[in-house]
Write a protein that holds these residues in place. Sequence first.
Motif, PDB file in Angstrom:
ATOM      1  N   LEU A  59      46.273  67.422 -30.333  1.00 30.81           N
ATOM      2  CA  LEU A  59      46.569  67.318 -28.902  1.00 30.81           C
ATOM      3  C   LEU A  59      46.938  68.665 -28.295  1.00 30.81           C
ATOM      4  O   LEU A  59      46.508  69.008 -27.199  1.00 30.81           O
ATOM      5  CB  LEU A  59      47.704  66.323 -28.682  1.00 30.81           C
ATOM      6  N   SER A  94      44.116  56.793 -23.441  1.00 22.32           N
ATOM      7  CA  SER A  94      43.624  56.771 -24.806  1.00 22.32           C
ATOM      8  C   SER A  94      42.510  55.744 -24.931  1.00 22.32           C
ATOM      9  O   SER A  94      42.602  54.647 -24.383  1.00 22.32           O
ATOM     10  CB  SER A  94      44.761  56.421 -25.777  1.00 22.32           C
ATOM     11  N   ILE A 111      43.895  63.515 -20.269  1.00 22.67           N
ATOM     12  CA  ILE A 111      43.456  63.657 -21.646  1.00 22.67           C
ATOM     13  C   ILE A 111      43.109  62.278 -22.179  1.00 22.67           C
ATOM     14  O   ILE A 111      43.923  61.374 -22.149  1.00 22.67           O
ATOM     15  CB  ILE A 111      44.538  64.290 -22.532  1.00 22.67           C
ATOM     16  N   GLU A 112      41.900  62.125 -22.643  1.00 23.77           N
ATOM     17  CA  GLU A 112      41.432  60.858 -23.171  1.00 23.77           C
ATOM     18  C   GLU A 112      41.005  61.074 -24.611  1.00 23.77           C
ATOM     19  O   GLU A 112      40.221  61.970 -24.910  1.00 23.77           O
ATOM     20  CB  GLU A 112      40.237  60.378 -22.329  1.00 23.77           C
ATOM     21  N   SER A 113      41.546  60.284 -25.510  1.00 21.51           N
ATOM     22  CA  SER A 113      41.226  60.478 -26.919  1.00 21.51           C
ATOM     23  C   SER A 113      40.166  59.505 -27.368  1.00 21.51           C
ATOM     24  O   SER A 113      40.157  58.353 -26.961  1.00 21.51           O
ATOM     25  CB  SER A 113      42.479  60.307 -27.789  1.00 21.51           C
ATOM     26  N   ASN A 122      39.651  65.374 -34.518  1.00 22.43           N
ATOM     27  CA  ASN A 122      40.038  64.594 -33.352  1.00 22.43           C
ATOM     28  C   ASN A 122      39.270  65.090 -32.135  1.00 22.43           C
ATOM     29  O   ASN A 122      39.124  66.286 -31.916  1.00 22.43           O
ATOM     30  CB  ASN A 122      41.544  64.724 -33.099  1.00 22.43           C
ATOM     31  N   TRP A 124      38.769  64.846 -27.842  1.00 27.37           N
ATOM     32  CA  TRP A 124      39.509  64.547 -26.610  1.00 27.37           C
ATOM     33  C   TRP A 124      38.621  64.813 -25.398  1.00 27.37           C
ATOM     34  O   TRP A 124      37.782  65.708 -25.418  1.00 27.37           O
ATOM     35  CB  TRP A 124      40.744  65.431 -26.508  1.00 27.37           C
TER      36      TRP A 124
END
Length: 218
Positions: A59, A94, A111-113, A122, A124
């Motif tokens: 992140l 998320s 921020i979108e995971s 990961n 994003w």
Amino acid sequence: MNHLGPSLKALFLLSSILIAGSTMATEEPKYTLLEKSEPFELRAYAPQLIAEVKVEGDLDQASGQGFRLIAAFIFGQNQVSEKIAMTTPVGIESNNQQKSAKIAMTVPVGIESAKPEKGAANQWTISFVMPSEYTLETLPKPLNPQVKIRQLPAETKAAITFSGFYSEDTVLEKTKALEDWMKSKNIQAIGSPQFARYNPPWALPFMRRNEVIIRVRN
């Protein structure tokens, strides 16, 4: 739970962006209020344009990289070297449906995971809402191919508003309260909870406006 925040470098960049935006009125997304029961609201939002980038890493790394890419576009790294005004709020969402209530938080971009495949880094999506004066045709085109422009349709959303400092625990608590209110009204969620923050990091707690927003079925 540990607070999830951007790096110091990213925070410095956020401060610079927010200072630049504070010299003019800050636009908020347009919506019609359908129902209000303090602190809950049901809203019909107008279509929106967003600028987004996809990055990899944890992140903290994603925040810093995404901020720099979005800020460069807003501050003139586009085909006409035009500076684009800031808007509020910024949403953080998320995509991990198994943990949809666990919302990664940062400002001033979303921020979108995306849950990665086994062994993959990961991923994003960092996004920011564009001012309503623009359309897909009139918004300056990004010079960086990583920055994508996307049109969001009109949507109905339920929201809970609260003040003060936020933490992951606070957001989870407010999300649960909003979901309980929606159930009492027979309102069906069709999207993951989104955390929205309206104020710069230095705002006093009692002056802060935060929201949890959930897209719902019309």
